[in-house]
Design an enzyme around this catalytic site. Structure first.
Site, PDB file in Angstrom:
ATOM      1  CB  CYS A 133      -7.312   4.279  -6.914  1.00 22.47           C
ATOM      2  SG  CYS A 133      -7.038   3.801  -5.207  1.00 22.47           S
ATOM      3  CG  ASP A 185      -7.897   4.495   7.629  1.00 25.01           C
ATOM      4  OD1 ASP A 185      -7.154   5.109   6.838  1.00 25.01           O
ATOM      5  OD2 ASP A 185      -8.103   3.270   7.568  1.00 25.01           O
ATOM      6  N   GLY A 219     -16.485   9.368  -2.141  1.00 25.41           N
ATOM      7  CA  GLY A 219     -16.900   9.089  -0.761  1.00 25.41           C
ATOM      8  C   GLY A 219     -16.604  10.173   0.232  1.00 25.41           C
ATOM      9  CB  SER A 220     -13.688  10.781   2.372  1.00 19.22           C
ATOM     10  OG  SER A 220     -12.653  10.794   1.404  1.00 19.22           O
ATOM     11  CG  HIS A 271      -3.711  11.303  -4.515  1.00 18.83           C
ATOM     12  ND1 HIS A 271      -4.551  10.676  -5.416  1.00 18.83           N
ATOM     13  CD2 HIS A 271      -3.768  10.566  -3.376  1.00 18.83           C
ATOM     14  CE1 HIS A 271      -5.070   9.608  -4.841  1.00 18.83           C
ATOM     15  NE2 HIS A 271      -4.624   9.517  -3.614  1.00 18.83           N
ATOM     16  CG  ASN A 328      -1.965   1.116   1.130  1.00 23.08           C
ATOM     17  OD1 ASN A 328      -2.396   1.514   0.058  1.00 23.08           O
ATOM     18  ND2 ASN A 328      -2.364   1.651   2.274  1.00 23.08           N
TER      19      ASN A 328
END
EC number: 2.1.1.14
Length: 754
Positions: free
Chosen positions: A641, A487, A430-431, A692, A108
């Site tokens: 992603c 999270d 989503g967030s 990002h 990750n």
């Protein structure tokens, strides 16, 4: 990152202008020195350098070799250019996007993808590498500099946009190799003796014609200086037949991962030349369980019996970047489970203890050995590991639990009738921004400064603010913003049994972004609904459809520290059953759109193709188990992603999600070729902009990207959305970007109706 994420705060303060470049660099130097001294004090014989980065080691390497795309050439050299490659830059008359970001093999962790021109002009800038070596020497530590190998570096990259068809970066090996030789020569000049060169691609499926490239590269590098000894490091999988690439090169040592690929030791021992030492990756660098010292010592003795003690090194399986800093800060983990764990600092001690036993005898660390044996046995026999109810559920799985009731086209008609969405429907992944205020209120709750009712009231106000904003700009399928969640994995883990949580177990994901993976220690089950009340409340605020937001079972697995005492498939199916129950409860509560995120499903793909089918079968089955217990009129979304979708497109199709949203903005649309080539039939939302990066895309940029997307995907299947969640962004940039996004979607609808 440091014991308390010091580097994260330092870098983010620099980005926000709170500290200057001198403060950033001096603070970074102090942190490096602390970590070198920690390792020296623990007793390590070889300590690495150049394993520190302000953002990512691969982009550091690109900067060191002058691989800077043309769009950054007019920026100020140094940190402005460096961070623009990582994050993009938008100021005054400058607007440049970031480089593509991808997952580092099956972890990750993310790396910045190098971009290579056919006529690439390399230029060595070894300052960082040499300076960090000299910094360590200044405090009395002789380090082993770590650099990314030339083969893996080129294979990690991609052709720059506009490069001719047929060009592959590996063709540049002969051009970059002299710079590697110069770098090794300069390291020898400042006194380095051991150099670690990482070649992680040696554990992947490589074409046989690369053998010549490896041979020429390392025959050249080993001749740079008689003073230099080269250790080639591999990790994350078995070398297999790729051992042929390196057995005839005069390297000094080879590192192998005996945690992920324990069975490779015997074959390596048979093939390793008599002049080459072997570094044994016996300590798990990617998980947090204590090593079984007796088993590790037995493996080490096998190698010593064959090679002799002088040719055997003891090491972690890979970089300890992937584990938290230390258990010393953990005050709230249950004492029984805490005794089973080892973070990075404790893993260093395990390495040293194994070495002491092998060199001096067990009597010098007998107390530690006895404690380790007890910990391993206690964990194995603990009644907290297994749950009879979960075990019984696992025995009652039936084939109809792994498929939807109707095929997609029939479901699509029912969903369109129920939801009444326009063409080019808009949504987010989503967030929404987790502001300082949100984090501060959550911290107050944990400290007991406010009660649960006060916290819930605050969260409801944030949700309503988020809903009203989405309605105002004309978003079609809304989200509640996830303000109650710390999270996307930890939140659900806190609501499931079988998990435990660290207080300070942070690991780096990308740049300054850290995550605190939960720890799965036993059977997983859902004691009660996790999201239903919050989602019901959010839906009550609007007449538009609102998505229930869940994290998928494979991502819950991949982004946790997972128990290693049962197959990963079994743990994933337990997670899937828990999520399945939540999905059905959301539907029963009137939620007609439910998103089950699986950004990690490609990440978990084994590095060897012969292992793919087994993994993909159970990974997709786990998603199906979690998602198929609903009516056909309920629309199931998923999100992925940073994936090479060509590799798994058939499996994505078998997931049978009604809508899939994907990262696309940093990938030059190449991911969409897979969906076009394989005639993907379900609905899809390729990300229109990169979340990002702090830059706000213009309407013209979004229009152009959507036009390009429509070359690959039918307009009646296309959704309009960002490429990932908005948690890490600020409200001003989110508001501007989403307003542009919804305006572009409305404009395309107008064109369609003419």
């Amino acid at each position: 990152m440091g014991a308390n994420r010091e580097l994260k705060r330092l870098v983010e303060n620099f980005w926000s202008g709170k500290v200057d470049e001198n403060a950033l660099l001096s603070g970074s130097k102090k942190l490096r020195e602390e970590h070198w001294l920690l390792q020296k004090k623990a007793g390590l014989d070889q300590i690495p350098s150049n394993d520190f980065s302000l953002y990512d080691q691969v982009v550091d390497h690109s900067y060191a070799f002058g691989v800077i795309p043309a769009r950054y050439k007019n920026l100020n050299p140094g940190l402005e250019t460096y961070f623009a490659m990582c994050r993009g830059l938008q100021k005054a008359d400058i607007d440049v996007p970031a480089c593509e970001m991808k997952k580092w093999f099956d972890t990750n962790y993310h790396y910045i993808v190098p971009e290579f021109e056919p006529n690439q002009q390399f230029a060595l800038n070894p300052t960082k590498i040499l300076d960090e070596y000299n910094e360590a020497v200044a405090i009395g530590i002789q380090t082993r500099p770590v650099i990314l190998g030339p083969i893996s570096y080129l294979l990690l990259g991609k052709p720059a946009r506009g490069a001719p068809q047929g060009f592959e970066p590996i063709q540049l090996l002969s051009k970059i190799l002299p710079l590697y030789e110069e770098l090794l020569s300069q390291l020898a000049g400042v006194g380095a003796t051991w150099i670690q060169i990482d070649e992680p691609f040696l554990v992947t499926d490589l074409p046989s014609d690369l053998k010549k490239d490896y041979s020429s590269a390392y025959n050249a590098l080993t001749k740079v200086s008689p003073q230099i000894k080269i250790l080639i490091a591999t990790y994350f999988e078995r070398i297999g037949s790729n051992i042929d690439f390196i057995v005839d090169t005069p390297i000094s040592a080879l590192h192998i991962d005996l945690v992920r690929a324990p069975d490779q030791l015997e074959s390596i021992l048979k093939r390793i030349p008599s002049t080459v030492s072997l570094s044994l990756g016996l300590i798990n660098g990617r998980n947090i369980w204590k090593v079984n010292m007796e088993a590790a010592l037995a493996e080490a003795q096998k190698a010593i019996s064959c090679l002799g003690a002088q040719r055997v090194f003891i090491a972690p399986s890979c970089s300890l970047l992937h584990t938290p800093h230390s258990l010393q800060a953990e005050k709230n983990i249950d004492s029984e489970i805490l005794d089973w764990l080892a973070f990075a600092t404790e893993k260093i001690k395990e390495i040293v203890n194994i070495s002491k036993v092998l060199n001096d005898g067990a009597q010098y660390v007998q107390t530690d050995l006895d404690a380790n044996r007890k910990s391993i046995q206690d964990r194995k026999t603990s009644p907290r590991i297994h749950n009879s109810v979960v075990q019984e559920k696992m025995k009652t799985l039936t084939p109809d639990m792994f498929k939807r009731k109707d095929p997609f086209r029939e479901r699509q008609l029912k969903q369109r009738q129920k939801l009444g969405l326009p063409a080019f429907p808009t949504t987010t992944v989503g967030s929404f921004p987790q502001t300082k205020e949100v984090r501060a209120v959550r911290a107050k709750l944990k400290k007991g400064e406010i009660n649960q009712a006060q916290y819930d009231d605050f969260i409801k106000k944030e949700i309503e603010k988020c809903i009203r904003f989405q309605e105002e700009i004309g978003m079609d399928v809304l989200v509640h913003g996830e303000f109650e969640r710390n999270d996307m994995v930890e939140f659900f883990g806190e609501n499931l049994q079988g998990y435990v949580f660290s207080g300070n177990g942070w690991v780096q994901s990308y740049g300054s972004r850290c995550i605190k993976p939960p720890i799965i220690f036993g059977d997983v089950f859902r004691p009660k609904p996790m999201t239903v009340e919050v989602i019901k409340y959010a839906q009550s605020l609007t007449k538009k459809p609102l998505k229930g937001m869940l994290t998928g079972p494979v991502t819950m697995l991949q982004w946790s520290f997972v128990r290693d005492d049962q197959p990963r498939k079994d743990t994933t199916f337990q997670l899937a059953l828990a999520i399945r129950e939540e999905v059905r409860d959301l539907e029963a509560a009137g939620i007609s759109v439910i998103q089950i995120d699986e950004p990690a499903i490609r990440e978990g793909l084994p590095l060897r193709k012969e292992d793919w089918n087994e993994y993909l079968n159970w990974a997709v089955d786990a998603f199906l188990l979690s998602s198929t217990g609903v009516d056909s009129s309920t629309q199931i979304h998923t999100h992925m992603c940073y994936s090479d979708f060509n590799d798994i497109i058939e499996s994505i199709q078998r997931m049978d999600a009604d809508v899939i949203t994907i990262e696309n903005s940093r990938s030059d649309l190449k991911l969409l070729h897979a969906f076009e080539k394989h005639e993907y039939t379900n609905e899809i939302g390729p990300g229109l902009y990169d979340i990002h990066s702090p830059r706000v895309p213009s309407k013209e940029e979004l229009e152009t990207r959507l036009q390009e997307i429509l070359k690959y995907i039918s307009k009646d299947l296309t959704w309009v959305n960002p490429d990932c969640g908005l948690k890490t962004r600020g409200w001003p940039e989110v508001e501007a970007a989403l307003k542009n996004l919804t305006d572009v979607a409305k404009g395309f609808r107008t064109i369609e109706t003419k």
